[in-house]
Design an enzyme around this catalytic site. Structure first.
Site, PDB file in Angstrom:
ATOM      1  N   CYS A 134       0.846  -1.203   0.000  1.00 39.73           N
ATOM      2  CA  CYS A 134       0.000   0.000   0.000  1.00 39.73           C
ATOM      3  C   CYS A 134       0.885   1.259   0.000  1.00 39.73           C
ATOM      4  O   CYS A 134       1.697   1.452   0.912  1.00 39.73           O
ATOM      5  CB  CYS A 134      -0.870  -0.017   1.248  1.00 39.73           C
ATOM      6  N   GLU A 179     -12.431   0.108  -7.672  1.00 43.92           N
ATOM      7  CA  GLU A 179     -13.152  -0.845  -6.808  1.00 43.92           C
ATOM      8  C   GLU A 179     -14.532  -1.163  -7.361  1.00 43.92           C
ATOM      9  O   GLU A 179     -15.042  -2.264  -7.177  1.00 43.92           O
ATOM     10  CB  GLU A 179     -13.265  -0.283  -5.388  1.00 43.92           C
ATOM     11  N   CYS A 209      -0.254   4.435  -6.503  1.00 38.50           N
ATOM     12  CA  CYS A 209      -1.361   3.831  -5.751  1.00 38.50           C
ATOM     13  C   CYS A 209      -1.568   2.429  -6.297  1.00 38.50           C
ATOM     14  O   CYS A 209      -1.520   2.215  -7.516  1.00 38.50           O
ATOM     15  CB  CYS A 209      -2.633   4.673  -5.944  1.00 38.50           C
ATOM     16  N   HIS A 244      -4.029   0.655  -6.857  1.00 39.31           N
ATOM     17  CA  HIS A 244      -5.147   0.383  -7.765  1.00 39.31           C
ATOM     18  C   HIS A 244      -4.915   0.851  -9.196  1.00 39.31           C
ATOM     19  O   HIS A 244      -5.596   0.414 -10.109  1.00 39.31           O
ATOM     20  CB  HIS A 244      -6.419   1.092  -7.262  1.00 39.31           C
TER      21      HIS A 244
HETATM   22  N1  DGL Z   1      -3.768   0.874  -1.264  1.00 44.30           N
HETATM   23  C1  DGL Z   1      -3.921   2.290  -1.390  1.00 44.30           C
HETATM   24  C2  DGL Z   1      -2.615   2.923  -1.869  1.00 44.30           C
HETATM   25  O1  DGL Z   1      -1.823   2.305  -2.569  1.00 44.30           O
HETATM   26  C3  DGL Z   1      -5.001   2.673  -2.375  1.00 44.30           C
HETATM   27  C4  DGL Z   1      -6.409   2.347  -1.992  1.00 44.30           C
HETATM   28  C5  DGL Z   1      -6.890   2.986  -0.716  1.00 44.30           C
HETATM   29  O2  DGL Z   1      -7.097   4.216  -0.680  1.00 44.30           O
HETATM   30  O3  DGL Z   1      -7.064   2.220   0.215  1.00 44.30           O
HETATM   31  O4  DGL Z   1      -2.375   4.055  -1.575  1.00 44.30           O
END
Ligand code: DGL
Length: 248
Positions: free
Chosen positions: A69, A150, A180, A182
């Site tokens: 993350c 999502e 990020c 995603h």
């Molecule tokens: N996993 C988060 C990141 O890479 C993205 C998704 C979220 O906001 O939880 O920052």
């Protein structure tokens, strides 16, 4: 055993790359899907969630946890390393590999698109400037993009419109780092929308390469297993399996 932790599904891009480069290692993936998205949460809550998740992966027997993350890597990696570092375990993040990748690719101006938490932390800017203080860095918080992914809307006009709007704030860049978990699912949209000559970087393959390098430099921390994978989540497991398939 290696742990891979993310707020939700997106870290499975990193997971996929880790399994590609380390096929003989056992891996546990933990997606905190019940509490995602993380991107707009305050720092104290993020650290609290991250501690719980890393603790759980260590309890599962992971000697090393990769924080896939970006938000947690940027906001809380040092905190996690202090709390769960040796002898308990080892915690690595994605922000330093991401910065290395961007500095290696840029001709002088990097754009970062990421969550509000990642952007507010300034970590990518700091890490890039540690490597090359002459590189210009422009950041854009893109609050809508993780929720669009999502929802499974990455191939829609909504995704294209949102990406185009966010990129308006990043004029003049030559390299765009997808900061990020995603966004690799939106990589084609980004490539379509960025001005020609801008390189779009998905850091996941490089993160996995740096992990191999780290393991080589720290022999004995994690031993190879049988290539098993366990996936844990804190939300609805059926929904996680359904959506997660798009990433894995
Ligand atoms: N996993 C988060 C990141 O890479 C993205 C998704 C979220 O906001 O939880 O920052």
């Amino acid at each position: 055993m290696i742990g891979v932790y993310d707020s939700g599904f997106g870290g499975q891009f990193v997971l996929r790359q880790v399994r590609r480069v380390l096929p003989g290692y056992d891996v546990v993936y933990l997606g905190d899907s019940g509490r995602a998205p993380y991107g707009g949460r305050d720092v104290h809550t993020l650290l609290d969630f991250a501690e719980q998740c890393v603790e759980r992966l260590l309890e599962e027997g992971c000697a090393l946890v990769v924080v896939a993350c970006n938000t947690i890597s940027c906001v809380g990696l040092r905190h996690l390393q202090r709390r769960f570092g040796p002898p308990r375990g080892h915690v690595l993040g994605v922000s330093i590999p991401g910065a290395e990748l961007a500095v290696g690719a840029t001709r002088g101006h990097v754009g970062i698109v990421a969550t509000a938490g990642t952007v507010a932390s300034g970590t990518y800017v700091t890490e890039i400037h540690k490597l090359d203080p002459t590189v210009r860095v422009s950041q854009r918080a893109a609050a809508l993009l993780a929720p669009i992914v999502e929802e499974g809307w990455e191939a829609t006009g909504i995704a294209r419109e949102a990406v185009a709007r966010y990129l308006e704030g990043l004029r003049g860049i030559d390299t765009l780092l997808l900061g990020c978990t995603h966004y690799p699912l939106l990589a084609d949209v980004f490539r379509e929308v960025v001005p020609s000559g801008v390189t779009v970087l998905d850091p996941a393959p490089y993160v996995a390469e740096r992990l191999v390098d780290w393991l080589d430099r720290h022999p004995g921390v994690v031993t190879a297993g049988e290539g098993r994978l366990r996936v844990l989540c804190t939300g609805d497991p059926e929904a996680f399996a359904r959506h997660g398939a798009r990433f894995l």
